[in-house]
Design a protein around this motif. Structure first.
Motif, PDB file in Angstrom:
ATOM      1  N   GLY A 325       4.520  13.208  -1.497  1.00 39.12           N
ATOM      2  CA  GLY A 325       5.437  13.262  -0.091  1.00 39.12           C
ATOM      3  C   GLY A 325       4.562  12.838   1.088  1.00 39.12           C
ATOM      4  O   GLY A 325       4.595  10.909   0.038  1.00 39.12           O
ATOM      5  N   THR A 326       3.831  12.039   1.643  1.00 40.22           N
ATOM      6  CA  THR A 326       3.910  10.903   2.495  1.00 40.22           C
ATOM      7  C   THR A 326       2.189  10.093   2.277  1.00 40.22           C
ATOM      8  O   THR A 326       2.123   8.882   1.966  1.00 40.22           O
ATOM      9  N   HIS A 327       1.890  11.175   1.696  1.00 44.22           N
ATOM     10  CA  HIS A 327       0.129  11.007   0.409  1.00 44.22           C
ATOM     11  C   HIS A 327       1.220  10.025  -0.373  1.00 44.22           C
ATOM     12  O   HIS A 327      -0.009   8.875  -0.787  1.00 44.22           O
ATOM     13  N   GLY A 328       2.183  10.197  -1.094  1.00 40.24           N
ATOM     14  CA  GLY A 328       2.510   8.970  -2.557  1.00 40.24           C
ATOM     15  C   GLY A 328       2.803   7.666  -1.728  1.00 40.24           C
ATOM     16  O   GLY A 328       3.056   6.496  -2.544  1.00 40.24           O
ATOM     17  N   ARG A 329       2.994   7.376  -0.894  1.00 41.49           N
ATOM     18  CA  ARG A 329       3.047   5.511  -0.307  1.00 41.49           C
ATOM     19  C   ARG A 329       1.641   5.139   0.098  1.00 41.49           C
ATOM     20  O   ARG A 329       1.276   3.878   0.636  1.00 41.49           O
ATOM     21  N   ARG A 330       0.713   5.901   0.237  1.00 47.19           N
ATOM     22  CA  ARG A 330      -0.834   5.233   1.117  1.00 47.19           C
ATOM     23  C   ARG A 330      -1.470   5.878  -0.411  1.00 47.19           C
ATOM     24  O   ARG A 330      -2.430   4.704  -0.189  1.00 47.19           O
ATOM     25  N   VAL A 331      -1.546   6.340  -1.447  1.00 48.17           N
ATOM     26  CA  VAL A 331      -2.106   6.446  -2.527  1.00 48.17           C
ATOM     27  C   VAL A 331      -2.750   5.523  -3.804  1.00 48.17           C
ATOM     28  O   VAL A 331      -1.114   4.691  -3.480  1.00 48.17           O
ATOM     29  N   PRO A 332      -3.550   4.697  -4.036  1.00 46.01           N
ATOM     30  CA  PRO A 332      -4.096   3.248  -5.256  1.00 46.01           C
ATOM     31  C   PRO A 332      -2.938   4.035  -5.915  1.00 46.01           C
ATOM     32  O   PRO A 332      -3.191   4.508  -7.050  1.00 46.01           O
ATOM     33  N   VAL A 333      -2.183   2.685  -6.634  1.00 44.90           N
ATOM     34  CA  VAL A 333      -1.319   2.226  -6.817  1.00 44.90           C
ATOM     35  C   VAL A 333      -1.726   1.648  -8.169  1.00 44.90           C
ATOM     36  O   VAL A 333      -1.261   0.421  -8.038  1.00 44.90           O
ATOM     37  N   THR A 334      -1.407   1.561  -9.191  1.00 49.42           N
ATOM     38  CA  THR A 334      -2.282   0.405 -10.158  1.00 49.42           C
ATOM     39  C   THR A 334      -0.703   0.273 -11.901  1.00 49.42           C
ATOM     40  O   THR A 334      -0.927   1.623 -12.454  1.00 49.42           O
ATOM     41  N   ALA A 335      -1.224  -0.702 -12.085  1.00 45.73           N
ATOM     42  CA  ALA A 335       0.031  -0.638 -13.259  1.00 45.73           C
ATOM     43  C   ALA A 335      -0.839  -1.492 -14.442  1.00 45.73           C
ATOM     44  O   ALA A 335      -0.708  -3.002 -14.515  1.00 45.73           O
TER      45      ALA A 335
END
Length: 415
Positions: A325-335
């Motif tokens: 949901g909207t959390h998917g746009r706010r959660v920190p993402v790293t690669a």
């Protein structure tokens, strides 16, 4: 997997052989700081290839880490795996006496995508250049995908459930699921992971058919996922091995619990069908969350697949929005792999190791070489980001269409 409710699988040991460090401490220091080690390929026989940049493991001395009798019958990818397994067992503080009375309580599961290409190439050259008498007897086993599982189990005397997962790059996460299920069925410990060595000439030639492979000659621009300049991924060698134990057995030994393997799910959407991977990856995320009994908003960090192809990156960003949901746009993402390369089946296990260490240290490592993110994702770039981390989501997709998601929970501190 109802049996797992009473038998929780936990990570107690980590061993790493990676382009950015041999050993967990060296790997994590480099990963945490976002150091890129991508460079031009230096392996013999590869200078004429269209693929010019990769993540090579340097400073690895197999003779000092693996006994001669095992070295002569195994390929470089198995050397990596055996060395990393030793490190993981030492990190878990498992000694030869811990399971000597119950060897069937310890299993081994690895994933493999390319097998022993370097060993196979050498022996085939002898066959055609000198004749069949010059081909060694280990040609029959050293190239095989299951070689690492077999050698680790023989070398360690582990007689529990053993296997090899050949399910694309996502097999690295699927191997963890196999280990968790074995724990649920009664196995006390599983040595699990993946290591690859795909940078020999024969192995590289086999990869040239992948349209997703970057042919850029600039190490700083060759692999830049989630950006407008994304033009593919660069290959890498190396990988990681973990020790996964049943929690009560681990605590009886006095082992430190690094993290809990809480949930996993996998799907299949077909080779290079990156738009369709959106639905498949989202479904895998939902399945992993359901098994972990984890709400979307509980995810504190995402270790992304980050293929580096615009269609694939867009699909991954949309899959996170679909599943979280909207959390998917706010959660920190790293690669972190954008600084080391994509080690096929070894890549998601390296991401898992980094996720466990991130949970322990309370920091999200940055994504090297990435600055101008063009998707609706909170990609961590530039510097490490301190954060209170309790739950991590690790994602992986394979070039042939496999998708997998893994949920990890914070464990007790190791120090």
């Amino acid at each position: 997997m109802s049996s797992r409710q009473d038998r929780r699988p936990v990570v107690t040991g980590i061993g790493v052989v990676a382009p950015n460090g041999v050993g967990t401490d060296a790997f994590w220091k480099s990963t945490r700081e976002g150091i890129s080690v991508l460079d031009h390929i230096t392996r013999d026989g590869c200078d004429h290839m269209p693929v010019r940049v990769a993540g090579e493991v340097r400073g690895f001395d197999p003779e000092s880490l693996v006994e001669e009798r095992y070295l002569v019958q195994t390929d470089r990818f198995t050397h990596f795996a055996m060395a990393a397994a030793d490190m993981a067992l030492a990190d878990a503080r498992i000694t030869s006496g811990d399971y000597s009375d119950s060897p069937f309580a310890v299993g081994v599961v690895t994933a493999a995508g390319s097998g022993g290409g370097e060993f196979g190439q050498r022996e085939l050259q002898r066959l055609w250049g000198q004749g069949s008498r010059y081909v060694g007897p280990y040609q029959s086993i050293a190239w095989f995908y299951a070689a690492s599982t077999g050698q680790i189990s023989i070398r360690g005397g582990f007689k529990g459930p053993c296997g090899v997962v050949a399910s694309d790059e996502a097999g690295g996460l699927d191997a963890l699921a196999h280990a968790a299920r074995a724990i649920g069925r009664g196995t006390d410990a599983v040595v699990i992971g993946a290591a690859e060595a795909p940078l020999a000439p024969y192995s590289l030639v086999c990869q040239l058919g992948y349209r997703e492979l970057s042919t850029s000659e600039d190490p700083e621009r060759a692999y830049r996922p989630f950006t407008a300049s994304a033009n593919g991924f660069v290959p890498a060698e190396g990988g990681a091995m973990l020790v996964v134990e049943e929690e009560s057995a681990a605590r009886r030994r006095g082992a430190a619990v690094r993290a809990v393997v809480a949930g996993h799910a996998a799907t299949f959407t077909g080779a290079s069908r990156w738009e369709e991977s959106r639905e498949g990856l989202a479904q895998a995320i939902r399945g992993a969350l359901a098994e972990a009994r984890c709400a979307p908003e509980e995810i504190d960090v995402v270790f992304a697949d980050a293929l580096g192809i615009p269609d694939a990156d867009r699909a991954e960003a949309l899959a996170l929005a679909d599943a979280l949901g909207t959390h998917g746009r706010r959660v920190p993402v790293t690669a972190p792999k954008s600084g080391t390369g994509r080690a096929y089946c070894g890549a998601p296990v390296l991401d898992t190791a980094a996720a466990v260490l991130a949970l322990q240290d309370g920091v999200v490592p940055p994504t090297p070489n990435v600055f101008d993110v063009c998707h609706e994702l909170e990609v961590v770039t530039g510097r490490p980001r301190p954060a209170e981390l309790r739950t991590a989501l690790v994602l992986s997709r394979g070039l042939m269409g496999s998708n997998a998601a893994l949920v990890l929970r914070h464990g007790a501190p190791t120090r």
